[in-house]
Design an enzyme around this catalytic site. Structure first.
Site, PDB file in Angstrom:
ATOM      1  N   LYS A  38       0.392  -2.280   2.059  1.00 27.41           N
ATOM      2  CA  LYS A  38      -0.232  -3.229   1.140  1.00 27.41           C
ATOM      3  C   LYS A  38       0.840  -3.754   0.191  1.00 27.41           C
ATOM      4  O   LYS A  38       1.692  -2.982  -0.278  1.00 27.41           O
ATOM      5  CB  LYS A  38      -1.346  -2.509   0.372  1.00 27.41           C
ATOM      6  CG  LYS A  38      -2.210  -3.395  -0.517  1.00 27.41           C
ATOM      7  CD  LYS A  38      -3.327  -2.546  -1.109  1.00 27.41           C
ATOM      8  CE  LYS A  38      -4.251  -3.335  -2.008  1.00 27.41           C
ATOM      9  NZ  LYS A  38      -5.361  -2.492  -2.535  1.00 27.41           N
ATOM     10  N   SER A  81      -9.732  -4.297  -1.828  1.00 23.10           N
ATOM     11  CA  SER A  81      -8.603  -5.218  -1.884  1.00 23.10           C
ATOM     12  C   SER A  81      -7.549  -4.983  -0.804  1.00 23.10           C
ATOM     13  O   SER A  81      -6.659  -5.801  -0.623  1.00 23.10           O
ATOM     14  CB  SER A  81      -7.940  -5.123  -3.260  1.00 23.10           C
ATOM     15  OG  SER A  81      -7.402  -3.821  -3.484  1.00 23.10           O
ATOM     16  N   SER A  96     -11.462  -0.052  -2.602  1.00 18.30           N
ATOM     17  CA  SER A  96     -10.464  -0.933  -1.994  1.00 18.30           C
ATOM     18  C   SER A  96      -9.834  -0.404  -0.718  1.00 18.30           C
ATOM     19  O   SER A  96      -9.136  -1.136  -0.021  1.00 18.30           O
ATOM     20  CB  SER A  96      -9.368  -1.272  -3.006  1.00 18.30           C
ATOM     21  OG  SER A  96      -9.869  -2.176  -3.966  1.00 18.30           O
TER      22      SER A  96
END
Length: 524
Positions: A110, A191, A215
């Site tokens: 990420k 996310s 997330s």
């Protein structure tokens, strides 16, 4: 004449559908489709392929699917050193050496996780374009030591989806909108959107996501994969762009529980730069694979948390089907409808705002004199002037955080104390002790909604909050699909109970076998 026209129209539609199916079959014509860690490493040992070949194949697939083809926009940047590193790992294998359990395994990160190399770390924000970390994050250090191949950085909901109201998961100013690989018009959740999509679409074997609240588990559920949100403190957060010191954690995302568990063992460790890692009440386990027990449900007492249910009958139906399976494997299941007091959410939000300001300002300082942004005020000012950043949603949370006092303020300490008490002692700990539970389960979320940049996300179901507020572990595993859209089942419990949750989740996965391969459909 009208009948002829309708016939032509029908045949055109049929041919178009056939072409679409043929194209989809070509998309998934990939030699390492659904490959796992053990099969890849077995191939290395038997000389069936090299690390360089595996790495190149995944990079080619990223180019084909992420940049062209369906254009799912899961990857922000490719690691320009990936092939070079792969060749080094091949050389070590020829010399009879292996760095560890992830030797030669492709992984994406990420893009809020620092790497000290040619890649930037942007959190998806145009304000951090050109920003390069001065050292690897602790997580990346552990991955490199274990031999993982970092293919690149994954797109995310900008600033890990804590920037403003009416946001759309999977959108960032740097890389635009990530798409759900099952149906491209559907949302990937966030996310850790790009991380989940990359694994689900077979762009990578593994990914690292981060979670403050949902997330990891939400995008894992929406994209048909496994996500592990560990106890806060099991994995160091140093070198990860923060939201909340109290709730943040990184975690592995994979297509199988086994792969996620192998990766989890690599990531754990004591880091003096993250005091949360010093608080483990149990010796840190570096290998969780002994807990991959097919009979892990036998004799367990589990509670179904029903509060997220009653909103989608198809999700409810899948959940009750999962319950029948769980019972058939020897577990007892009861129902509970409440875990933490309703005020817990308000305390969590206040804690996040205070810690966000403190954490972001410290992160910007860690970038040194060349940091493009020096503090939260500068970030807010940048966004106001940028032509893209505020096009679809505001930056209310950044502004609210910037107005907060420091962490010595009375209101912060009161909110933090209340959050811990309500979520832990009066929350998960209370429920599990009262009923003698081994775990709590609940549907992770609803099927992916249609992406809407104007109105933002359309969440319908979520069960991540209790584990997130308390900082306790949570594992989501695919439990089925609704019209081709995956839905996950979450397993959560007390702090440091990863071994028990892994037993339960693995046993369920092995019986359920609900992972489906995405086909990149353009319509439902």
């Amino acid at each position: 004449m009208k009948k002829i026209f309708l016939l032509v129209l029908l045949l055109t539609f049929v041919f178009a559908c056939d072409e679409a199916r043929e194209e989809n079959s070509k998309i998934n014509d990939f030699p390492f489709l659904e490959s796992d860690i053990n099969s890849i490493q077995k191939g290395y040992k038997e000389g069936l392929f090299s690390v360089e070949e595996v790495t190149k194949a995944h990079l080619d697939r990223i180019k084909k699917i992420d940049d062209n083809g369906p254009e799912i926009s899961a990857i922000i940047t490719i690691n320009p050193e990936a092939i070079k590193i792969a060749r080094e790992l091949d050389k070590e294998l020829k010399e009879g050496k292996s760095r560890g359990p992830l030797h030669g395994i492709p992984i994406v990160l990420k893009d809020n996780i620092d790497t000290h190399d040619q890649m930037e770390t942007t959190a998806g924000s145009r304000a951090l374009i050109g920003s390069k970390a001065l050292k690897d994050s602790y997580v990346v250090k552990k991955l490199r030591e274990a031999g993982a191949i970092i293919l690149g950085k994954a797109n995310l909901s900008e600033w890990a989806n804590f920037r403003g109201q009416n946001s759309t998961s999977g959108w960032s100013g740097v890389n635009g909108q990530t798409k759900n690989p099952y149906v491209l018009s559907r949302n990937p959740c966030g996310s850790s959107s790009g991380s989940a999509v990359a694994v689900s679409a077979n762009l990578s074997v593994l990914a690292i996501g981060t979670e403050t609240n949902g997330s990891i588990v939400c995008p894992a559920s929406a994209n048909g994969i496994v996500g592990i949100k560990p106890t806060v403190g099991l994995i160091s957060r140093s070198g990860i762009i923060p939201i909340s010191f109290t709730q943040d954690t990184a975690g592995p995302m994979a297509r199988t529980v086994e792969d996620a568990v192998i990766c989890l063992g690599v990531l754990v460790g004591i880091d003096q730069s993250d005091s949360k890692t010093l608080n483990s009440k149990n010796p840190l386990i570096s290998d969780y694979t002994p807990y991959l027990n097919k009979d892990g449900l036998k004799g367990k007492k589990i509670a179904l948390y029903t509060a997220p249910m009653g909103k989608n009958r198809d999700v409810d139906s899948l959940t009750f089907k999962a319950i029948r399976l769980i019972k058939s494997k020897g577990a007892e299941v009861i129902e509970i409808d409440q875990i933490s007091p309703v005020e817990t959410s308000k305390n969590s939000f206040q804690v996040m705002l205070y810690e966000y300001k403190d954490g972001l300002n410290k992160y910007f300082s860690s970038l040194g004199k060349d940091s493009p942004i020096k503090n939260l005020s500068e970030l807010i000012e940048f966004n106001e002037k940028d032509s893209i950043e505020l096009r679809y949603f505001n930056q209310a949370y950044l502004k609210m955080a910037n107005e907060k006092e420091g962490l010595n303020s009375k209101s912060y300490k009161e909110a933090l104390s209340s959050l811990k008490r309500m979520s832990q002692k009066e929350g998960i700990d209370r429920v599990m002790d009262e009923y003698g539970l081994d775990a709590i389960i609940s549907p992770t979320g609803s099927p992916a909604w249609k992406t809407d940049l104007i109105n933002g996300d359309s969440y319908h179901i979520g069960s991540s909050s209790n584990a997130a507020w308390s900082g306790y572990p949570n594992i989501t595993v695919p439990m089925g699909d609704i019209h081709g859209l995956p839905v996950g089942l979450s397993f959560f419990g007390k702090a440091w109970t990863e071994p028990k949750l892994i037993e339960i989740a693995y046993s369920f996965e092995q019986e359920s076998k609900s992972r489906i391969i995405p086909e990149f459909k353009t319509t439902d």
